[in-house]
Design a protein around this motif. Structure first.
Motif, PDB file in Angstrom:
ATOM      1  N   GLU A 177       5.967   4.812   6.588  1.00 36.06           N
ATOM      2  CA  GLU A 177       5.943   6.174   7.201  1.00 36.06           C
ATOM      3  C   GLU A 177       6.432   7.314   6.275  1.00 36.06           C
ATOM      4  O   GLU A 177       5.909   8.295   6.299  1.00 36.06           O
ATOM      5  N   ILE A 178       7.491   6.967   5.292  1.00 35.15           N
ATOM      6  CA  ILE A 178       7.979   8.011   4.433  1.00 35.15           C
ATOM      7  C   ILE A 178       6.814   8.321   3.418  1.00 35.15           C
ATOM      8  O   ILE A 178       6.353   9.611   3.176  1.00 35.15           O
ATOM      9  N   HIS A 179       6.244   7.463   3.042  1.00 32.70           N
ATOM     10  CA  HIS A 179       4.974   7.592   2.112  1.00 32.70           C
ATOM     11  C   HIS A 179       3.839   8.328   2.737  1.00 32.70           C
ATOM     12  O   HIS A 179       3.008   9.004   1.896  1.00 32.70           O
ATOM     13  N   LYS A 180       3.512   7.719   3.878  1.00 35.63           N
ATOM     14  CA  LYS A 180       2.361   8.321   4.662  1.00 35.63           C
ATOM     15  C   LYS A 180       2.431   9.967   4.891  1.00 35.63           C
ATOM     16  O   LYS A 180       1.537  10.665   4.540  1.00 35.63           O
ATOM     17  N   LEU A 240       8.089  -1.478  -5.040  1.00 33.98           N
ATOM     18  CA  LEU A 240       8.584  -1.325  -6.337  1.00 33.98           C
ATOM     19  C   LEU A 240       9.177   0.065  -6.696  1.00 33.98           C
ATOM     20  O   LEU A 240       9.525   0.183  -8.009  1.00 33.98           O
ATOM     21  N   GLY A 241       8.662   0.809  -6.126  1.00 34.77           N
ATOM     22  CA  GLY A 241       9.043   2.274  -6.404  1.00 34.77           C
ATOM     23  C   GLY A 241      10.523   2.712  -6.340  1.00 34.77           C
ATOM     24  O   GLY A 241      11.595   1.948  -6.000  1.00 34.77           O
ATOM     25  N   ALA A 242      10.667   3.970  -6.440  1.00 39.18           N
ATOM     26  CA  ALA A 242      12.207   4.579  -6.726  1.00 39.18           C
ATOM     27  C   ALA A 242      12.860   4.345  -5.166  1.00 39.18           C
ATOM     28  O   ALA A 242      14.112   4.371  -5.637  1.00 39.18           O
ATOM     29  N   ALA A 243      12.240   4.343  -4.226  1.00 36.45           N
ATOM     30  CA  ALA A 243      13.145   4.064  -2.844  1.00 36.45           C
ATOM     31  C   ALA A 243      13.284   2.744  -2.361  1.00 36.45           C
ATOM     32  O   ALA A 243      13.661   2.699  -1.567  1.00 36.45           O
ATOM     33  N   GLU A 288      -1.557   2.056  -3.411  1.00 33.23           N
ATOM     34  CA  GLU A 288      -0.542   2.766  -4.076  1.00 33.23           C
ATOM     35  C   GLU A 288       0.939   3.109  -3.384  1.00 33.23           C
ATOM     36  O   GLU A 288       1.778   3.023  -3.604  1.00 33.23           O
ATOM     37  N   ILE A 289       0.680   3.171  -1.953  1.00 32.90           N
ATOM     38  CA  ILE A 289       1.620   3.358  -1.102  1.00 32.90           C
ATOM     39  C   ILE A 289       2.424   2.042  -1.162  1.00 32.90           C
ATOM     40  O   ILE A 289       3.878   1.869  -1.183  1.00 32.90           O
ATOM     41  N   MET A 290       1.792   0.910  -0.840  1.00 29.07           N
ATOM     42  CA  MET A 290       2.178  -0.350  -0.880  1.00 29.07           C
ATOM     43  C   MET A 290       2.946  -0.546  -2.148  1.00 29.07           C
ATOM     44  O   MET A 290       4.277  -1.466  -1.972  1.00 29.07           O
ATOM     45  N   LEU A 291       2.289  -0.410  -2.986  1.00 28.53           N
ATOM     46  CA  LEU A 291       3.260  -0.650  -4.527  1.00 28.53           C
ATOM     47  C   LEU A 291       4.459   0.009  -4.799  1.00 28.53           C
ATOM     48  O   LEU A 291       5.475  -0.127  -5.114  1.00 28.53           O
ATOM     49  N   MET A 314      -9.656   5.688   0.322  1.00 30.46           N
ATOM     50  CA  MET A 314      -8.609   5.278   1.082  1.00 30.46           C
ATOM     51  C   MET A 314      -7.720   3.706   0.917  1.00 30.46           C
ATOM     52  O   MET A 314      -6.564   3.597   0.778  1.00 30.46           O
ATOM     53  N   SER A 315      -8.650   3.021   0.492  1.00 28.65           N
ATOM     54  CA  SER A 315      -8.211   1.802  -0.370  1.00 28.65           C
ATOM     55  C   SER A 315      -6.992   2.076  -1.432  1.00 28.65           C
ATOM     56  O   SER A 315      -6.095   1.277  -1.505  1.00 28.65           O
ATOM     57  N   GLN A 316      -7.514   2.863  -2.174  1.00 26.77           N
ATOM     58  CA  GLN A 316      -6.705   3.470  -3.571  1.00 26.77           C
ATOM     59  C   GLN A 316      -5.148   3.947  -2.938  1.00 26.77           C
ATOM     60  O   GLN A 316      -4.097   3.694  -3.268  1.00 26.77           O
ATOM     61  N   ILE A 317      -5.328   4.882  -1.970  1.00 20.19           N
ATOM     62  CA  ILE A 317      -3.999   5.525  -1.281  1.00 20.19           C
ATOM     63  C   ILE A 317      -3.083   4.301  -0.606  1.00 20.19           C
ATOM     64  O   ILE A 317      -1.999   4.180  -0.806  1.00 20.19           O
TER      65      ILE A 317
END
Length: 417
Positions: free
Chosen positions: A344-347, A272-275, A265-268, A259-262
């Motif tokens: 919410e989108i990444h979740k 900084l991601g494409a969206a 990754e959502i935060m990053l 869960m920490s990893q997930i």
């Protein structure tokens, strides 16, 4: 999300087994995972990976050919804290399981076959070392963690590979390939009788092949060397750059490291991601054209995030990334609406991908085998993610990033000096 039926058994020896029933699949998948990988203590770096190669050797020849004869495919992989051997096919379930246990439980190390394997693994390592992203990653991890196993390639070094002997292999095997550090998984469309038969067979074979031993110990975190550094490497043909963020607080925040990893990754991805607005601005300014590759890795010895990208203006871009991930800007008021929306989108995206992953028989089985070692629960994480609100997500991410620093490396052409 409909949870598949999973039948689990823990045997007196410490060996674990699980059968995952997936209706409608013709393929059957079987795997044995070992709680021992490249970052764990071993006589020389890369020995866990060398073991993975040599366990396919038997007195009568290469065991992979025996799998082929029964119409099955077989493979293996080594990661930082685990090694897994797996086979899949449609028929010959019993013989396939027999052969898989023989593969992991009956080593055949000789001076001749070890010497023959050394140049093969050295060549495998050399192929990776020619890749620009490997060069950058190696520089960063060694810069952060020094010469410990966590910073060294899974295969080891050319020198450590050359130093492997049958005695070193046998010693590492005897210590780590024991019942309490191993787990079996079967996945497919099995009847009730087949489930019972598979579990009986797993117990019989584990008792036959595997010796008793102690479970793997939880390791202390590898101490960081001075961090927050930047390295420029000469000789690049493409303007690659990377940033590594060691995460000293990773083990302390949530019971589930998955869960920490997930969440990280959502935060990053949100930052900084494409969206993200950051990526849109950087692309509009001509600093970057392709999204960053973002990943978070955790091991017994330490955890870190990695960002990989390409830009002719890497120095400028890396400064922007550092500013964007500064503690006071991680969840700034100015960006709160965007961060809420992207969470919410990444979740929803992660939940949808998790549901789809159930139909990837081999991938799902590997995930469940890994969870059996790490004491993780995918379905509990799904429930937690569904219930998680933005305030909790923000608090977790801020705590996970506490004490983190950003280290960077970029490839330069000689005339860029």
């Amino acid at each position: 999300m409909i949870k598949p039926e999973i039948i689990r058994k823990d045997f007196p020896s410490g060996f674990k087994a699980q059968v995952i029933r997936r209706k409608g699949f013709n393929q059957r998948f079987f795997g044995i995972i070992v709680d021992f990988g490249s970052a764990d203590p071993q006589p020389v770096p890369g020995l866990a990976h060398f073991l993975e190669h040599k366990l396919f050797a038997a007195e009568e020849g290469d065991l992979s050919l025996e799998f082929e004869k029964m119409g099955a495919s077989v493979n293996a992989f080594t990661s930082f804290n685990e090694t897994m051997y797996y086979a899949s096919g449609v028929k010959n379930v019993g013989p396939m399981i027999d052969l898989l246990f023989k593969l992991v439980g009956q080593p055949y190390f000789t001076d001749e076959n070890v010497a023959k394997e050394i140049p093969i693994i050295q060549q495998e390592l050399a192929m990776y070392q020619d890749e620009p992203d490997w060069i950058l990653g190696d520089r960063l991890l060694r810069g952060i963690y020094g010469d410990c196993n966590l910073a060294i390639d899974v295969a080891g070094t050319r020198e450590s590979i050359a130093s492997v002997t049958k005695e070193k292999l046998q010693a590492a095997y005897d210590e780590n390939y024991v019942a309490a550090r191993m787990s079996f998984v079967a996945c497919g469309d099995f009847t009730d009788n087949q489930v019972k038969t598979i579990l009986r067979q797993a117990r019989k074979l584990s008792d036959q092949y595997l010796r008793p031993g102690k479970p793997q110990k939880e390791a202390d975190l590898v101490p960081f060397l001075p961090s927050g550094q930047d390295w420029n490497l000469i000789g690049g043909e493409v303007p690659l750059f990377t940033a590594a963020i060691p995460l000293p607080n990773f083990k302390k925040v949530l019971a589930s490291r998955d869960m920490s990893q997930i969440l990280l990754e959502i935060m990053l991805e949100s930052k900084l991601g494409a969206a993200s607005h950051w990526f849109a601005r950087a692309r509009q300014a001509g600093l970057i054209s392709q999204p960053l590759q973002i990943s978070v890795t955790y091991t017994r010895q330490g955890a870190y995030a990695v960002l990989l990208g390409m830009s002719s203006e890497a120095e400028v871009l890396l400064d922007q990334i550092k500013a964007e991930l500064a503690p006071d800007k991680l969840f700034s008021k100015k960006q709160e609406m965007e961060m809420r929306q992207l969470f919410e989108i990444h979740k929803r995206s992660w939940l949808a991908q998790t549901v789809r992953s159930l139909d990837n028989l081999s991938g799902f089985a590997v995930e469940m085998a890994e969870e059996s070692l790490d004491e993780e629960d995918l379905f509990a994480n799904v429930e937690q993610m569904q219930a998680m609100n933005f305030a909790d997500y923000r608090a977790y991410c801020q705590e996970l990033c506490e004490g983190a620093s950003i280290n960077t490396a970029r490839l330069l052409e000689e005339d860029d000096q």
